[in-house]
Design a protein around this motif. Structure first.
Motif, PDB file in Angstrom:
ATOM      1  N   GLN A 235       0.830  -1.206   0.000  1.00  0.00           N
ATOM      2  CA  GLN A 235       0.000   0.000   0.000  1.00  0.00           C
ATOM      3  C   GLN A 235       0.863   1.253   0.000  1.00  0.00           C
ATOM      4  O   GLN A 235       1.876   1.247   0.663  1.00  0.00           O
ATOM      5  CB  GLN A 235      -0.898   0.030   1.243  1.00  0.00           C
ATOM      6  CG  GLN A 235      -2.104  -0.838   1.126  1.00  0.00           C
ATOM      7  CD  GLN A 235      -3.210  -0.174   0.314  1.00  0.00           C
ATOM      8  OE1 GLN A 235      -2.965   0.723  -0.509  1.00  0.00           O
ATOM      9  NE2 GLN A 235      -4.408  -0.636   0.517  1.00  0.00           N
TER      10      GLN A 235
ATOM     11  N   ASP B 259       6.244  -2.897  -5.232  1.00  0.00           N
ATOM     12  CA  ASP B 259       6.197  -1.569  -4.606  1.00  0.00           C
ATOM     13  C   ASP B 259       6.505  -0.510  -5.655  1.00  0.00           C
ATOM     14  O   ASP B 259       7.044  -0.821  -6.718  1.00  0.00           O
ATOM     15  CB  ASP B 259       7.178  -1.481  -3.426  1.00  0.00           C
ATOM     16  CG  ASP B 259       6.711  -0.474  -2.371  1.00  0.00           C
ATOM     17  OD1 ASP B 259       5.731   0.264  -2.619  1.00  0.00           O
ATOM     18  OD2 ASP B 259       7.330  -0.432  -1.289  1.00  0.00           O
ATOM     19  N   ASP B 260       6.140   0.717  -5.356  1.00  0.00           N
ATOM     20  CA  ASP B 260       6.385   1.786  -6.334  1.00  0.00           C
ATOM     21  C   ASP B 260       7.855   2.194  -6.360  1.00  0.00           C
ATOM     22  O   ASP B 260       8.457   2.276  -7.426  1.00  0.00           O
ATOM     23  CB  ASP B 260       5.459   3.002  -6.094  1.00  0.00           C
ATOM     24  CG  ASP B 260       5.557   3.596  -4.693  1.00  0.00           C
ATOM     25  OD1 ASP B 260       6.170   2.976  -3.807  1.00  0.00           O
ATOM     26  OD2 ASP B 260       5.009   4.696  -4.486  1.00  0.00           O
TER      27      ASP B 260
HETATM   28 MG    MG Z   1       5.175   3.087  -0.145  1.00  0.00          MG
END
Ligand code: MG
Ligand code: 5GP
Length: 175
Positions: free
Chosen positions: A39, A102-103
């Motif tokens: 998230q 993940d980004d």
């Molecule tokens: Mg993050």
């Protein structure tokens, strides 16, 4: 503050397509593939990749998410305390090849924490890491298996990831 576009919308689209291809090439047992996004934007990316992979394999690829906050005083601080808020993994991780998503990958502390959380659920066959941006400055021996773009950064710089579903546009900016 000067900022520079690192990826435009079309670059992000092409990159996700390419990453989906690489996943299917490297993990030949497509039935074992499952995704877990961190998230918030990692989970958004996981959703998109889930769509691409499900389309290509013609099967429903399982997709879950972890909510991990890394509390740091500022972006340059290496003293960060990971905190797991919530996990939503409603499939069995046993014998799966889990792709953690993940980004941005920075020190690696979030990923270390995510690995612990995933392994609490059982024993996957393997865990791979996919990130949209690797900005360097690792403090732990953690590397991504699938990288959208490697962007050398200064410690005090910041990558801003904007995604359509959350921010109304797709763009990656270095500032
Ligand atoms: Mg993050
Ligand atoms: P790490 O735990 O590797 O130090 O940091 C990775 C986590 O912090 C990721 O979940 C990522 O979202 C966030 N993060 C670290 N650096 C940046 C950055 O420059 N930009 C953005 N958007 N997120 C970052």
């Amino acid at each position: 503050h000067r900022s520079k576009e690192i990826m435009a919308a079309r670059d992000i689209e092409r990159t996700l397509d390419r990453l989906a291809c690489q996943i299917l090439e490297q993990i030949t047992d497509h039935e074992s593939i499952a995704l877990v996004g961190i998230q918030r934007r990692g989970a958004d990316l996981a959703c998109r990749l889930c769509g691409l992979l499900s389309e290509r394999t013609r099967r429903k690829i399982p997709c879950g998410e972890l909510d991990i906050n890394l509390y740091r005083d500022d972006w340059t601080s290496s003293t960060a305390t990971p905190n797991i808020n919530a996990t939503r993994i409603d499939f069995s991780v046993e014998d799966k090849t889990i792709i953690l998503i993940d980004d941005v990958l920075f020190t690696g502390r979030t990923i270390r924490c995510a690995l612990e959380a995933i392994l609490d659920f059982g024993r996957p066959e393997a865990v791979k890491l996919l990130v949209l941006v690797d900005r360097g400055h690792r403090e732990l021996p953690i590397q991504a298996d699938f990288v959208g773009k490697s962007v050398p950064t200064e410690r005090d710089q910041q990558i801003n990831v904007f995604l359509q579903e959350r921010d109304g546009k797709d763009q990656v900016v270095l500032s």
